[in-house]
Design a protein around this motif. Structure first.
Motif, PDB file in Angstrom:
ATOM      1  N   HIS A  31      10.678  -0.228  -5.337  1.00 42.03           N
ATOM      2  CA  HIS A  31      10.344  -1.028  -3.694  1.00 42.03           C
ATOM      3  C   HIS A  31      10.618  -2.881  -4.660  1.00 42.03           C
ATOM      4  O   HIS A  31       9.385  -2.710  -5.027  1.00 42.03           O
ATOM      5  CB  HIS A  31       8.577  -0.586  -3.265  1.00 42.03           C
ATOM      6  CG  HIS A  31       8.791  -1.579  -2.053  1.00 42.03           C
ATOM      7  ND1 HIS A  31       9.351  -1.867  -0.769  1.00 42.03           N
ATOM      8  CD2 HIS A  31       7.414  -2.954  -1.759  1.00 42.03           C
ATOM      9  CE1 HIS A  31       8.495  -2.500   0.055  1.00 42.03           C
ATOM     10  NE2 HIS A  31       7.705  -3.180  -0.737  1.00 42.03           N
ATOM     11  N   ILE A  32      11.073  -3.638  -4.067  1.00 38.05           N
ATOM     12  CA  ILE A  32      11.356  -5.121  -4.286  1.00 38.05           C
ATOM     13  C   ILE A  32      10.332  -5.441  -3.649  1.00 38.05           C
ATOM     14  O   ILE A  32      10.082  -5.429  -2.334  1.00 38.05           O
ATOM     15  CB  ILE A  32      12.847  -5.811  -3.852  1.00 38.05           C
ATOM     16  CG1 ILE A  32      13.776  -4.878  -4.749  1.00 38.05           C
ATOM     17  CG2 ILE A  32      12.429  -6.890  -4.678  1.00 38.05           C
ATOM     18  CD1 ILE A  32      14.908  -5.419  -4.836  1.00 38.05           C
ATOM     19  N   VAL A  33       9.704  -6.070  -4.260  1.00 37.69           N
ATOM     20  CA  VAL A  33       8.326  -6.833  -4.183  1.00 37.69           C
ATOM     21  C   VAL A  33       8.851  -8.620  -4.058  1.00 37.69           C
ATOM     22  O   VAL A  33       8.085  -8.797  -5.446  1.00 37.69           O
ATOM     23  CB  VAL A  33       6.687  -6.565  -4.481  1.00 37.69           C
ATOM     24  CG1 VAL A  33       5.935  -7.290  -3.440  1.00 37.69           C
ATOM     25  CG2 VAL A  33       6.792  -5.126  -4.216  1.00 37.69           C
ATOM     26  N   PRO A  34       9.578  -9.050  -3.518  1.00 31.22           N
ATOM     27  CA  PRO A  34      10.246 -10.589  -3.679  1.00 31.22           C
ATOM     28  C   PRO A  34       8.415 -11.411  -3.875  1.00 31.22           C
ATOM     29  O   PRO A  34       9.184 -12.007  -4.890  1.00 31.22           O
ATOM     30  CB  PRO A  34      11.137 -11.056  -2.341  1.00 31.22           C
ATOM     31  CG  PRO A  34      11.265  -9.540  -1.854  1.00 31.22           C
ATOM     32  CD  PRO A  34      10.570  -9.098  -2.027  1.00 31.22           C
ATOM     33  N   GLU A  35       8.171 -11.939  -3.233  1.00 32.05           N
ATOM     34  CA  GLU A  35       6.496 -12.896  -3.500  1.00 32.05           C
ATOM     35  C   GLU A  35       6.175 -12.525  -5.005  1.00 32.05           C
ATOM     36  O   GLU A  35       4.952 -13.307  -4.673  1.00 32.05           O
ATOM     37  CB  GLU A  35       5.709 -12.770  -2.171  1.00 32.05           C
ATOM     38  CG  GLU A  35       4.968 -11.080  -1.834  1.00 32.05           C
ATOM     39  CD  GLU A  35       5.929 -10.833  -1.093  1.00 32.05           C
ATOM     40  OE1 GLU A  35       4.650  -9.603  -0.906  1.00 32.05           O
ATOM     41  OE2 GLU A  35       7.104 -10.930  -0.350  1.00 32.05           O
ATOM     42  N   GLU A  36       5.854 -10.927  -5.291  1.00 30.77           N
ATOM     43  CA  GLU A  36       5.367 -10.888  -6.853  1.00 30.77           C
ATOM     44  C   GLU A  36       6.264 -10.626  -8.013  1.00 30.77           C
ATOM     45  O   GLU A  36       6.201 -11.051  -9.400  1.00 30.77           O
ATOM     46  CB  GLU A  36       4.746  -9.818  -7.098  1.00 30.77           C
ATOM     47  CG  GLU A  36       3.693  -9.340  -5.448  1.00 30.77           C
ATOM     48  CD  GLU A  36       2.724  -8.731  -5.623  1.00 30.77           C
ATOM     49  OE1 GLU A  36       2.752  -7.500  -6.546  1.00 30.77           O
ATOM     50  OE2 GLU A  36       2.600  -8.334  -4.918  1.00 30.77           O
ATOM     51  N   TYR A  37       7.652 -11.185  -7.544  1.00 34.16           N
ATOM     52  CA  TYR A  37       8.350 -11.434  -7.963  1.00 34.16           C
ATOM     53  C   TYR A  37       8.725 -10.142  -9.044  1.00 34.16           C
ATOM     54  O   TYR A  37       8.970  -9.888 -10.627  1.00 34.16           O
ATOM     55  CB  TYR A  37       8.782 -12.878  -9.686  1.00 34.16           C
ATOM     56  CG  TYR A  37       8.962 -14.041  -8.373  1.00 34.16           C
ATOM     57  CD1 TYR A  37      10.174 -14.614  -8.134  1.00 34.16           C
ATOM     58  CD2 TYR A  37       7.508 -14.604  -8.140  1.00 34.16           C
ATOM     59  CE1 TYR A  37      10.897 -15.780  -7.893  1.00 34.16           C
ATOM     60  CE2 TYR A  37       8.212 -15.800  -7.530  1.00 34.16           C
ATOM     61  CZ  TYR A  37       9.783 -15.756  -7.028  1.00 34.16           C
ATOM     62  OH  TYR A  37       9.713 -17.563  -6.940  1.00 34.16           O
ATOM     63  N   TYR A  40       8.154   0.664  -8.525  1.00 36.01           N
ATOM     64  CA  TYR A  40       9.581   1.108  -9.067  1.00 36.01           C
ATOM     65  C   TYR A  40       8.010   3.299  -9.543  1.00 36.01           C
ATOM     66  O   TYR A  40       7.398   2.462 -10.528  1.00 36.01           O
ATOM     67  CB  TYR A  40       9.870   1.560  -9.978  1.00 36.01           C
ATOM     68  CG  TYR A  40       9.272   0.465 -11.621  1.00 36.01           C
ATOM     69  CD1 TYR A  40       9.565   1.777 -12.310  1.00 36.01           C
ATOM     70  CD2 TYR A  40       9.882  -0.412 -11.458  1.00 36.01           C
ATOM     71  CE1 TYR A  40       8.803   2.199 -14.078  1.00 36.01           C
ATOM     72  CE2 TYR A  40       8.307  -0.873 -13.180  1.00 36.01           C
ATOM     73  CZ  TYR A  40       8.021   0.112 -13.701  1.00 36.01           C
ATOM     74  OH  TYR A  40       8.219  -0.207 -14.617  1.00 36.01           O
ATOM     75  N   LYS A  41       9.203   4.022  -9.729  1.00 37.47           N
ATOM     76  CA  LYS A  41       8.852   5.557 -10.549  1.00 37.47           C
ATOM     77  C   LYS A  41       9.764   5.782 -11.035  1.00 37.47           C
ATOM     78  O   LYS A  41      11.101   6.039 -10.101  1.00 37.47           O
ATOM     79  CB  LYS A  41       7.549   6.623  -9.861  1.00 37.47           C
ATOM     80  CG  LYS A  41       6.434   5.770  -9.102  1.00 37.47           C
ATOM     81  CD  LYS A  41       5.974   6.913  -8.499  1.00 37.47           C
ATOM     82  CE  LYS A  41       4.446   6.158  -7.554  1.00 37.47           C
ATOM     83  NZ  LYS A  41       3.438   7.833  -7.171  1.00 37.47           N
ATOM     84  N   SER A  42       9.703   5.833 -12.383  1.00 34.31           N
ATOM     85  CA  SER A  42      11.454   6.592 -12.925  1.00 34.31           C
ATOM     86  C   SER A  42      11.033   7.401 -13.744  1.00 34.31           C
ATOM     87  O   SER A  42      10.014   8.161 -14.282  1.00 34.31           O
ATOM     88  CB  SER A  42      12.035   5.262 -13.551  1.00 34.31           C
ATOM     89  OG  SER A  42      11.814   4.990 -14.644  1.00 34.31           O
ATOM     90  N   ALA A  54       5.908   4.262 -14.248  1.00 32.63           N
ATOM     91  CA  ALA A  54       5.654   3.904 -12.321  1.00 32.63           C
ATOM     92  C   ALA A  54       5.162   1.851 -13.390  1.00 32.63           C
ATOM     93  O   ALA A  54       4.048   1.643 -14.087  1.00 32.63           O
ATOM     94  CB  ALA A  54       4.687   4.376 -12.250  1.00 32.63           C
ATOM     95  N   ALA A  55       5.579   1.261 -11.992  1.00 27.85           N
ATOM     96  CA  ALA A  55       5.482  -0.117 -12.004  1.00 27.85           C
ATOM     97  C   ALA A  55       3.000  -0.034 -12.356  1.00 27.85           C
ATOM     98  O   ALA A  55       2.900   1.527 -11.574  1.00 27.85           O
ATOM     99  CB  ALA A  55       5.280  -0.899 -10.572  1.00 27.85           C
ATOM    100  N   ARG A  56       2.914  -1.069 -12.941  1.00 22.63           N
ATOM    101  CA  ARG A  56       1.192  -0.352 -13.295  1.00 22.63           C
ATOM    102  C   ARG A  56       0.461  -0.898 -11.645  1.00 22.63           C
ATOM    103  O   ARG A  56      -0.084  -0.436 -11.778  1.00 22.63           O
ATOM    104  CB  ARG A  56       1.095  -2.036 -13.777  1.00 22.63           C
ATOM    105  CG  ARG A  56       1.226  -3.188 -13.297  1.00 22.63           C
ATOM    106  CD  ARG A  56       0.490  -4.426 -14.552  1.00 22.63           C
ATOM    107  NE  ARG A  56       0.853  -6.085 -13.769  1.00 22.63           N
ATOM    108  CZ  ARG A  56       1.990  -6.779 -14.384  1.00 22.63           C
ATOM    109  NH1 ARG A  56       3.448  -6.111 -15.039  1.00 22.63           N
ATOM    110  NH2 ARG A  56       2.236  -7.673 -13.485  1.00 22.63           N
ATOM    111  N   GLU A  57       1.301  -1.935 -10.632  1.00 20.45           N
ATOM    112  CA  GLU A  57       0.474  -1.920 -10.047  1.00 20.45           C
ATOM    113  C   GLU A  57       0.205  -0.023  -8.593  1.00 20.45           C
ATOM    114  O   GLU A  57      -0.665  -0.060  -7.886  1.00 20.45           O
ATOM    115  CB  GLU A  57       1.327  -2.849  -8.075  1.00 20.45           C
ATOM    116  CG  GLU A  57       1.023  -4.073  -8.600  1.00 20.45           C
ATOM    117  CD  GLU A  57       2.823  -4.374 -10.023  1.00 20.45           C
ATOM    118  OE1 GLU A  57       2.670  -5.674 -10.436  1.00 20.45           O
ATOM    119  OE2 GLU A  57       3.432  -3.695 -10.600  1.00 20.45           O
ATOM    120  N   LEU A  58       1.400   0.424  -9.121  1.00 22.17           N
ATOM    121  CA  LEU A  58       1.078   1.934  -8.927  1.00 22.17           C
ATOM    122  C   LEU A  58       0.343   2.572  -9.826  1.00 22.17           C
ATOM    123  O   LEU A  58       0.022   3.798  -9.046  1.00 22.17           O
ATOM    124  CB  LEU A  58       2.443   2.138  -8.520  1.00 22.17           C
ATOM    125  CG  LEU A  58       3.300   1.654  -7.728  1.00 22.17           C
ATOM    126  CD1 LEU A  58       4.698   2.478  -7.804  1.00 22.17           C
ATOM    127  CD2 LEU A  58       3.344   1.795  -6.492  1.00 22.17           C
TER     128      LEU A  58
END
Length: 160
Positions: free
Chosen positions: A81-87, A91-93, A154-158
């Motif tokens: 999931h791209i979050v443009p405003e956060e650049y 993700y999870k992989s 996973a992205a740290r935000e997740l």
């Protein structure tokens, strides 16, 4: 032999990694190709008991690469999931490493193709599956990747 994840706070548990492998529908299989160039190919798969199964034609680049070296890796991205405003990307992989082989015994091959058929057409009847498999059987190779090492990230935000 296998590296520890550098950003280990983003590492998923083994169970979470397995859930991703069980639910995703495609990934990238990486092999040692011609001239030792990496050969990475998108491919459908099924996960079962610490193994990944794939189907293939009986000849071609994949089969040649496997015969040259049985070492392989497989990567699945389950969320991107791209979050443009956060650049950034949420993700999870999962990346799995192991040894891959072409199945040769009829019972092994049949079990692997049945797992694949059930995953990709769960509403199909055994009779339908059998007819489709029988029609494709002469030109069908089945591959098994025994997972030796696996990491999920996973992205740290997740991770919160």
């Amino acid at each position: 032999m296998f590296r520890k994840m550098r950003r280990n706070k983003q590492q998923l548990s083994e169970r979470e990694s397995i859930k991703i492998l069980e639910s995703a529908t495609a990934g990238i299989l990486a092999l040692s190709g011609d001239g030792d160039y990496p050969y990475a190919v998108p491919i459908s798969y099924v996960y079962s008991g610490s193994k990944l199964y794939f189907h293939s034609a009986v000849s071609g680049h994949k089969i040649d690469a496997i015969r040259k070296s049985d070492k392989a890796s497989f990567c699945v991205i389950s969320q991107d999931h791209i979050v443009p405003e956060e650049y950034t990307t949420y993700y999870k992989s999962v990346v799995a490493f192991g040894r891959i082989r072409v199945l040769t015994e009829e019972t092994e091959k049949r079990a692997a193709i049945e797992l694949l058929a059930e995953k990709y057409h769960p509403a199909g009847t055994p009779k339908e599956r059998s007819a489709t498999i029988s029609e494709a059987w002469p030109r069908l190779a089945l591959l098994e990747l025994r997972i030796e090492h696996m990491t999920g990230k996973a992205a740290r935000e997740l991770m919160n």
